[in-house]
Design an enzyme around this catalytic site. Structure first.
Site, mmCIF file in Angstrom:
data_model
loop_
_atom_site.group_PDB
_atom_site.id
_atom_site.type_symbol
_atom_site.label_atom_id
_atom_site.label_comp_id
_atom_site.label_asym_id
_atom_site.label_seq_id
_atom_site.Cartn_x
_atom_site.Cartn_y
_atom_site.Cartn_z
ATOM 1 N N HIS A 65 42.542 31.134 39.581
ATOM 2 C CA HIS A 65 42.383 30.221 40.714
ATOM 3 C C HIS A 65 43.484 30.409 41.744
ATOM 4 C CE1 HIS A 65 45.620 27.405 39.500
ATOM 5 N NE2 HIS A 65 45.219 27.623 38.254
ATOM 6 N N CYS A 93 46.470 29.545 32.987
ATOM 7 C CA CYS A 93 45.586 30.096 34.006
ATOM 8 C C CYS A 93 46.306 31.180 34.805
ATOM 9 C CB CYS A 93 45.119 28.995 34.959
ATOM 10 S SG CYS A 93 43.993 27.802 34.195
#
Length: 321
Positions: A192, A208
């Site tokens: 992301h 992440c």
């Protein structure tokens, strides 16, 4: 060659020199992409610059630019100091398809098609309980303008540090996921955007992979749901550029430490593999220097000997008289 030259010229005109669209290697068996190794790129530090400012400007990772400039102060480079901008990369030793992520390098390689490879700096998970997982998976979903509901584990961690997270973050520029997110087949993990760009190229996330907003904005429409993602741990990469063998070295991941002897053994195995199963004759000091100094810059370690064609002796025509 024309395509490769055109790509290099276009990239040299861009300020975002390491959010790269590159031609694949121009010879079968080669692994180096980007500028030829002898074309080294530098930028002069300005008085107000830190290395981190330069990294953000060129969309490099924080650790990446520090490794490439071991003698430059991270926070106070002198005005006019020549700062090296990494622009050559050896491809990871993995199938050249889909997305390949090399964690020690903190960089994504995306094999978009037979004509181009995209590569981007990323931030990854911390070395404690929030490591980015290794292995093969897929992109299972894409979300533009995502919302974020922090899981209880992250809320508890922030509370322990005296920081109170909101229970819900709506879509928008203040959302920690940024404006674009890819969901992986590994539950709970994403690629992301981020609104904290200084964390790109560092181990600061909860697992992440974080990208610069401008990079993921370019990346997002290219990648289809179902694209393979191969996450690897390769602190040492070895590959050819024409007749020269190069080695590119990064520090080991904290959770998988290795001694010098272990790193040397790994390097020798990779060299033998790259050379068709045969160990070339490499100068010991050159190999030792390449293994010890983890700069993230491809270093020449061996050059194939030039094949000299045999000399054919001309023979005088026989005397028929």
């Amino acid at each position: 060659m024309k395509t490769r030259l055109l790509t290099s010229l276009l990239l040299s005109a861009s300020t975002a020199a390491s959010a790269l669209t590159l031609a694949p290697p121009d010879r079968p068996g080669d692994s180096l992409i980007g500028n030829p190794p002898h074309e080294v790129k530098y930028v002069a530090a300005k008085e107000e610059d830190t290395l981190i400012d330069i990294a953000v400007n060129f969309r490099l990772g924080q650790d990446e630019i520090v490794l490439a400039n071991p003698y430059v102060d991270r926070w106070l480079p002198r005005a006019g100091t020549q700062v090296r901008i990494p622009s050559s990369f050896l491809l990871p030793n993995a199938p050249r398809e889909g997305i390949v992520v090399n964690l020690p390098e903190m960089r994504i390689y995306y094999y978009a098609d037979s004509r181009r490879i995209e590569t981007y700096a990323i931030g990854i998970g911390r070395e404690d309980n929030w490591k980015t997982p290794l292995g093969k998976t897929r992109i299972t979903g894409k979300t533009e303008n995502p919302s974020w509901t922090p899981p209880p584990s992250i809320i508890a961690e922030h509370l322990a540090d005296g920081d109170v997270l909101d229970p819900y973050y709506p879509p928008g520029p203040n959302n920690p996921l940024g404006l674009f997110a890819f969901r992986l087949g590994i539950p709970g993990y994403l690629i992301h955007s981020t609104n904290v760009v200084n964390g790109v190229g560092m181990r600061v996330s909860h697992g992440c992979m974080r990208m610069y907003p401008a990079d993921i904005e370019q990346f997002f429409p290219m990648v289809k749901v179902g694209t393979t993602v191969n996450i690897v741990n390769q602190p040492i990469k070895v590959g050819w550029y024409h007749d020269t063998l190069y080695m590119e070295v990064y520090p080991e991941m904290e959770e998988t430490p290795a001694t010098y002897e272990q790193r040397l053994h790994s390097a020798l195995n990779l060299i033998e593999q790259a050379n068709g199963g045969q160990m070339p004759v490499i100068k010991g000091s050159v190999l030792k220097n390449a293994v010890e100094k983890a700069t993230g810059i491809p270093v020449a370690i061996y050059e194939r000997p030039t094949q000299t064609p045999p000399v054919v002796q001309s023979q005088a025509a026989p005397n028929k008289n």
